[in-house]
Design a protein around this motif. Sequence first.
Motif, PDB file in Angstrom:
ATOM      1  N   ALA A 176       0.662  -1.331   0.000  1.00  0.00           N
ATOM      2  CA  ALA A 176       0.000   0.000   0.000  1.00  0.00           C
ATOM      3  C   ALA A 176       0.683   1.374   0.000  1.00  0.00           C
ATOM      4  CB  ALA A 176      -0.943   0.027   1.194  1.00  0.00           C
ATOM      5  N   TRP A 177       0.016   2.617  -0.319  1.00  0.00           N
ATOM      6  CA  TRP A 177       0.668   3.942  -0.379  1.00  0.00           C
ATOM      7  C   TRP A 177      -0.127   5.188  -0.789  1.00  0.00           C
ATOM      8  CZ3 TRP A 177       1.055   5.912  -5.309  1.00  0.00           C
ATOM      9  CH2 TRP A 177       0.744   4.997  -6.307  1.00  0.00           C
ATOM     10  N   THR A 178       0.510   6.441  -0.998  1.00  0.00           N
ATOM     11  CA  THR A 178      -0.024   7.753  -1.457  1.00  0.00           C
ATOM     12  C   THR A 178       1.003   8.661  -2.100  1.00  0.00           C
ATOM     13  OG1 THR A 178      -0.094   8.105   0.886  1.00  0.00           O
ATOM     14  CG2 THR A 178      -2.097   8.540  -0.308  1.00  0.00           C
ATOM     15  N   LEU A 179       0.577   9.803  -2.739  1.00  0.00           N
ATOM     16  CA  LEU A 179       1.572  10.600  -3.413  1.00  0.00           C
ATOM     17  C   LEU A 179       1.394  12.109  -3.388  1.00  0.00           C
ATOM     18  CD1 LEU A 179       0.724  11.071  -6.886  1.00  0.00           C
ATOM     19  CD2 LEU A 179       0.926   8.664  -6.572  1.00  0.00           C
ATOM     20  N   ASN A 180       2.512  12.854  -3.558  1.00  0.00           N
ATOM     21  CA  ASN A 180       2.512  14.323  -3.454  1.00  0.00           C
ATOM     22  C   ASN A 180       3.677  14.901  -4.223  1.00  0.00           C
ATOM     23  OD1 ASN A 180       2.278  16.944  -2.710  1.00  0.00           O
ATOM     24  ND2 ASN A 180       2.817  16.639  -0.559  1.00  0.00           N
ATOM     25  N   ALA A 185       6.314  11.417  -3.397  1.00  0.00           N
ATOM     26  CA  ALA A 185       5.014  11.185  -4.031  1.00  0.00           C
ATOM     27  C   ALA A 185       4.053  10.575  -3.030  1.00  0.00           C
ATOM     28  CB  ALA A 185       5.172  10.257  -5.229  1.00  0.00           C
ATOM     29  N   ARG A 186       2.761  10.844  -3.234  1.00  0.00           N
ATOM     30  CA  ARG A 186       1.788  10.281  -2.293  1.00  0.00           C
ATOM     31  C   ARG A 186       0.462   9.956  -2.962  1.00  0.00           C
ATOM     32  NH1 ARG A 186       0.800  13.216   2.691  1.00  0.00           N
ATOM     33  NH2 ARG A 186       2.844  14.161   2.566  1.00  0.00           N
ATOM     34  N   ILE A 187      -0.236   9.044  -2.343  1.00  0.00           N
ATOM     35  CA  ILE A 187      -1.635   8.765  -2.653  1.00  0.00           C
ATOM     36  C   ILE A 187      -2.400   9.087  -1.386  1.00  0.00           C
ATOM     37  CG2 ILE A 187      -3.346   7.018  -3.220  1.00  0.00           C
ATOM     38  CD1 ILE A 187      -1.226   5.545  -4.765  1.00  0.00           C
ATOM     39  N   GLY A 188      -3.358   9.969  -1.454  1.00  0.00           N
ATOM     40  CA  GLY A 188      -4.012  10.423  -0.240  1.00  0.00           C
ATOM     41  C   GLY A 188      -5.525  10.411  -0.312  1.00  0.00           C
ATOM     42  N   LEU A 215      -5.653   9.900   9.963  1.00  0.00           N
ATOM     43  CA  LEU A 215      -6.763   9.056   9.547  1.00  0.00           C
ATOM     44  C   LEU A 215      -6.314   7.729   8.937  1.00  0.00           C
ATOM     45  CD1 LEU A 215      -9.106  11.768   7.963  1.00  0.00           C
ATOM     46  CD2 LEU A 215      -9.198  10.797  10.273  1.00  0.00           C
ATOM     47  N   GLY A 216      -5.040   7.616   8.634  1.00  0.00           N
ATOM     48  CA  GLY A 216      -4.543   6.381   8.047  1.00  0.00           C
ATOM     49  C   GLY A 216      -5.013   6.144   6.635  1.00  0.00           C
ATOM     50  N   THR A 217      -5.276   7.225   5.887  1.00  0.00           N
ATOM     51  CA  THR A 217      -5.767   7.081   4.514  1.00  0.00           C
ATOM     52  C   THR A 217      -4.792   7.662   3.493  1.00  0.00           C
ATOM     53  OG1 THR A 217      -6.993   9.169   4.686  1.00  0.00           O
ATOM     54  CG2 THR A 217      -8.180   7.137   5.242  1.00  0.00           C
ATOM     55  N   THR A 218      -3.569   7.935   3.927  1.00  0.00           N
ATOM     56  CA  THR A 218      -2.565   8.522   3.037  1.00  0.00           C
ATOM     57  C   THR A 218      -1.225   7.836   3.266  1.00  0.00           C
ATOM     58  OG1 THR A 218      -3.587  10.721   2.922  1.00  0.00           O
ATOM     59  CG2 THR A 218      -1.222  10.621   2.558  1.00  0.00           C
ATOM     60  N   PHE A 219      -0.453   7.662   2.184  1.00  0.00           N
ATOM     61  CA  PHE A 219       0.919   7.229   2.384  1.00  0.00           C
ATOM     62  C   PHE A 219       1.816   7.764   1.284  1.00  0.00           C
ATOM     63  CE2 PHE A 219      -0.363   3.796  -0.428  1.00  0.00           C
ATOM     64  CZ  PHE A 219       0.788   3.426  -1.095  1.00  0.00           C
ATOM     65  N   ARG A 220       3.066   7.973   1.676  1.00  0.00           N
ATOM     66  CA  ARG A 220       4.089   8.423   0.722  1.00  0.00           C
ATOM     67  C   ARG A 220       4.865   7.207   0.232  1.00  0.00           C
ATOM     68  NH1 ARG A 220       5.014  12.753   4.759  1.00  0.00           N
ATOM     69  NH2 ARG A 220       6.889  11.622   5.454  1.00  0.00           N
ATOM     70  N   TYR A 221       5.420   7.319  -0.964  1.00  0.00           N
ATOM     71  CA  TYR A 221       6.164   6.201  -1.528  1.00  0.00           C
ATOM     72  C   TYR A 221       7.251   6.752  -2.443  1.00  0.00           C
ATOM     73  CZ  TYR A 221       3.942   7.047  -6.011  1.00  0.00           C
ATOM     74  OH  TYR A 221       3.545   7.636  -7.171  1.00  0.00           O
ATOM     75  N   GLY A 222       8.216   5.926  -2.793  1.00  0.00           N
ATOM     76  CA  GLY A 222       9.268   6.392  -3.699  1.00  0.00           C
ATOM     77  C   GLY A 222      10.416   5.416  -3.805  1.00  0.00           C
ATOM     78  N   ASP A 265     -18.305  -0.982  -3.768  1.00  0.00           N
ATOM     79  CA  ASP A 265     -18.690  -0.580  -5.125  1.00  0.00           C
ATOM     80  C   ASP A 265     -17.565   0.149  -5.841  1.00  0.00           C
ATOM     81  OD1 ASP A 265     -21.246  -1.639  -4.993  1.00  0.00           O
ATOM     82  OD2 ASP A 265     -22.128   0.193  -4.193  1.00  0.00           O
ATOM     83  N   GLY A 266     -16.449   0.404  -5.134  1.00  0.00           N
ATOM     84  CA  GLY A 266     -15.347   1.082  -5.783  1.00  0.00           C
ATOM     85  C   GLY A 266     -14.463   1.815  -4.799  1.00  0.00           C
ATOM     86  N   THR A 267     -13.552   2.615  -5.322  1.00  0.00           N
ATOM     87  CA  THR A 267     -12.629   3.387  -4.505  1.00  0.00           C
ATOM     88  C   THR A 267     -12.206   4.632  -5.257  1.00  0.00           C
ATOM     89  OG1 THR A 267     -10.563   3.288  -3.221  1.00  0.00           O
ATOM     90  CG2 THR A 267     -10.550   2.233  -5.370  1.00  0.00           C
ATOM     91  N   TRP A 268     -11.680   5.611  -4.505  1.00  0.00           N
ATOM     92  CA  TRP A 268     -11.084   6.792  -5.120  1.00  0.00           C
ATOM     93  C   TRP A 268      -9.973   7.308  -4.229  1.00  0.00           C
ATOM     94  CZ3 TRP A 268     -11.125  11.616  -2.749  1.00  0.00           C
ATOM     95  CH2 TRP A 268     -12.042  11.816  -1.725  1.00  0.00           C
ATOM     96  N   ALA A 269      -9.086   8.114  -4.811  1.00  0.00           N
ATOM     97  CA  ALA A 269      -7.964   8.670  -4.056  1.00  0.00           C
ATOM     98  C   ALA A 269      -7.403   9.864  -4.811  1.00  0.00           C
ATOM     99  CB  ALA A 269      -6.884   7.618  -3.848  1.00  0.00           C
ATOM    100  N   ASN A 270      -6.654  10.687  -4.075  1.00  0.00           N
ATOM    101  CA  ASN A 270      -5.907  11.794  -4.671  1.00  0.00           C
ATOM    102  C   ASN A 270      -4.495  11.315  -4.993  1.00  0.00           C
ATOM    103  OD1 ASN A 270      -8.036  13.619  -4.336  1.00  0.00           O
ATOM    104  ND2 ASN A 270      -7.364  14.200  -2.292  1.00  0.00           N
TER     105      ASN A 270
END
Length: 403
Positions: A24-28, A321-324, A376-383, A164-169
């Motif tokens: 798992a992860w997030t980006l910025n 980078a993250r997905i948030g 909230l535990g709904t964001t993570f950075r990765y790289g 029914d699905g998912t979404w993220a920034n």
Amino acid sequence: MSNARRGLLAAGLAVAVVGSTGTAWTLNASADETTVAEAPAIVVAPESAPASAVTTEATEATPVPPRLLPWGTRPERLTRARAGASSAAVAAAGADAAPADTSGSMTPTPEYAPKGGRANGRFLKSMRTTIVPPAPPTVGTAAAAVDRVVNFHYAVGAQIGETDGTWANLTVEKPRLGEGDYHTLAEIAVQSPDTQQTVEVGWTVDRSVNGDDDPHLFVFYWRDGKRTCYNACGFTQYSKTVKPGDTLPVGTSKRFGIQHAGNAWWIAYDSEWIGYFPDSNWEGRYTKGGVIQWFGEVASPSLTPCTQMGNGKPAATGTAARIGSISMTNGPLVSFDVDPRPKYKVDLQNPLPPVFPDKPDDPTWSPWTGLKVGDLGTTFRYGGPVYPLKDPKDPNSEPIVKC
């Protein structure tokens, strides 16, 4: 890809070889990653409402998109930069996307190239292909087609639960794609409980698919554990503004969503429904998600590539980078762990070529990093990649792979 770019693409995909698991992860994006470029004027889409294309089966009712996007807002027309604009130019214009070519066509083009992911309950570790990635524009031409192995690298978060699905920034990045490597991408994916059926959307840097080094919108679907193609296989275009394959603005954060409604899996980008995968792709067997994923992926012939994932910065860096704002649609509360893959066995005497661990308790390392952030535990950075030092006791020692 435009006709002018199609010469970059070799032919054919071969049989996949499946491997180990992942999670798992997030980006910025940071402003210093965005190159200054010309600022084309924004082109507003036509006033007419998007018209659904003909479905794949005459007996199936034409899918109708949900009234609200997955994040709860009403759809609004996206803005376009001039056709052929670079990702930096799209960002400078304040636009949401730009047509990748000047044809004016709103019909996505099917593109065949390697794609990783999860199937048969496991993340694909590698596959064979005869496709040769084009050389970077400043380097030259690609080598002749040969049968070769493509290795997949991930920073991935996964969760089990009916939805029914998912979404993220997702921050839209322009990672460096090494010569001879296939792609680097970020995406969200919704799968059936047995991971045989999949819908994906995200951005990708892939010279074989897009003909350049910019990030482009992509969609993809799997049927019965088998790959199809990028951007067009089984997909019906709905938006009159943006289509899969379009260039996205680097250094921005955009919403990507997948939602099942009626008789189709709908794809959302930023403020529009882009199109859908009809249930007829699976004979109506896939109408609920059971495994949900958010991840970065690098495809390379190498086990230790220098191609960047995200923006290349380690997850511990605040500007990585993250997905948030990861969210479910009519599903469980979001709960995932960060799990970069593959993991290699720590062997200080013989660090290269890397080998996979023999036992579950073997100490391991990975060139990819992930870090969960936020209350909230709904964001993570990765790289990455970040390679271990030749001498772990000497901070001035060179890494085992120098990029």
